[in-house]
Design a protein around this motif. Structure first.
Motif, PDB file in Angstrom:
ATOM      1  N   GLY A  49      52.845  63.973  29.470  1.00 19.13           N
ATOM      2  CA  GLY A  49      52.345  65.352  29.526  1.00 19.13           C
ATOM      3  C   GLY A  49      51.283  65.651  28.491  1.00 19.13           C
ATOM      4  N   ASN A  67      54.464  71.920  34.442  1.00 17.98           N
ATOM      5  CA  ASN A  67      54.230  72.559  33.141  1.00 17.98           C
ATOM      6  C   ASN A  67      55.476  72.550  32.263  1.00 17.98           C
ATOM      7  N   ARG A  68      56.462  71.765  32.652  1.00 10.08           N
ATOM      8  CA  ARG A  68      57.688  71.715  31.842  1.00 10.08           C
ATOM      9  C   ARG A  68      57.460  70.792  30.646  1.00 10.08           C
ATOM     10  N   TRP A  69      58.256  70.962  29.622  1.00 10.29           N
ATOM     11  CA  TRP A  69      58.142  70.064  28.475  1.00 10.29           C
ATOM     12  C   TRP A  69      59.494  69.496  28.058  1.00 10.29           C
ATOM     13  N   LYS A  70      60.580  70.101  28.552  1.00 13.33           N
ATOM     14  CA  LYS A  70      61.905  69.697  28.059  1.00 13.33           C
ATOM     15  C   LYS A  70      62.243  68.237  28.350  1.00 13.33           C
ATOM     16  N   ARG A  72      60.584  65.782  27.856  1.00 19.52           N
ATOM     17  CA  ARG A  72      60.101  64.910  26.780  1.00 19.52           C
ATOM     18  C   ARG A  72      61.175  64.639  25.725  1.00 19.52           C
TER      19      ARG A  72
END
Length: 236
Positions: A49, A67-70, A72
């Motif tokens: 990302g 658009n998620r980041w969790k 990672r």
């Protein structure tokens, strides 16, 4: 584990990924290889990302990353060049990363494994490249995550540290972890990889085992097989 479909990325006029498709199953070690400019680092950074593709979809652990980041939080990443604040001491950096990740960590075992005890109170700016890389490896492996991405992990390592790194990789693979590795050291790639993914001009040119690569190229030596696949494409 990782599903990449029709991935396109250009920087200005420079096309880096050209409709790339890739599936990586859970468990095992996949080496992402290819000449300079073939899109290896860009591919890794889109999975993380850190680079947004122009087109295409990526799923990591069955979740579209969008658009998620969790997601990672379930990836351990060792960058090719780690730019840490030079005025921090090694132990301060480890504490800071633990604070950011908020996950159980097992740094003591790794500090011992790579002989970093004498350096814990040294500032990062005073460390040699090889010692910095050992710190980098500790930060990467001290959290328990299902996906581990290593970009040129052997940089600057002495022979003993290299053996320790390989042992660590195999130990984690036994636990069912999934690895993506890039390296220009072919002996290292041959020793650790279950699968080769070879990129050329932003697409997957070959994906399979080292044995399959040798058969495809008619070469008994892995380095020669990689060279053959590169030159064969140039003559197409």
């Amino acid at each position: 584990m990782i599903h990449v479909e029709s991935l396109h990325k250009r920087f200005g006029k420079n096309v880096v990924l050209a409709g790339l498709d890739l599936d990586i199953a859970q468990g095992g070690i996949s080496a992402i290889l290819g000449p300079n400019g073939s899109g290896k680092t860009t591919l890794i950074k889109t999975v993380l990302g850190m680079v947004i593709p122009n087109k295409g979809t990526i799923e990591v652990m069955d979740t579209p990353i969008g658009n998620r980041w969790k997601y990672r939080q379930d990836i351990n990443y060792l960058p090719q060049i780690a730019n840490f604040p030079g005025n921090l001491k090694v132990r301060e950096l480890i504490a800071m990363i633990k604070d950011i990740r908020q996950k159980p960590s097992d740094e003591q075992k790794l500090i011992g494994l790579f002989g970093l005890e004498p350096f814990l109170d040294n500032k990062l700016s005073n460390l040699s490249g090889g010692t910095k890389q050992k710190v980098n490896i500790v930060l990467t492996f001290m959290f328990d995550s299902p996906l581990i991405i290593l970009d040129e992990p052997t940089n600057g390592l002495d022979p003993l540290a290299l053996i320790r790194l390989k042992e660590l990789i195999f130990e984690e693979r036994e636990k069912g972890k999934t690895f993506l590795i890039t390296s220009h050291i072919m002996q290292f790639v041959e020793e650790v990889s279950d699968q080769i993914v070879y990129l050329l001009e932003g697409k997957i040119y070959f994906k399979g085992s080292i044995t399959e690569l040798k058969t495809k190229t008619g070469q008994s030596n892995f380095e020669r097989a990689i060279a053959a696949i590169s030159t064969h494409n140039n003559h197409d």
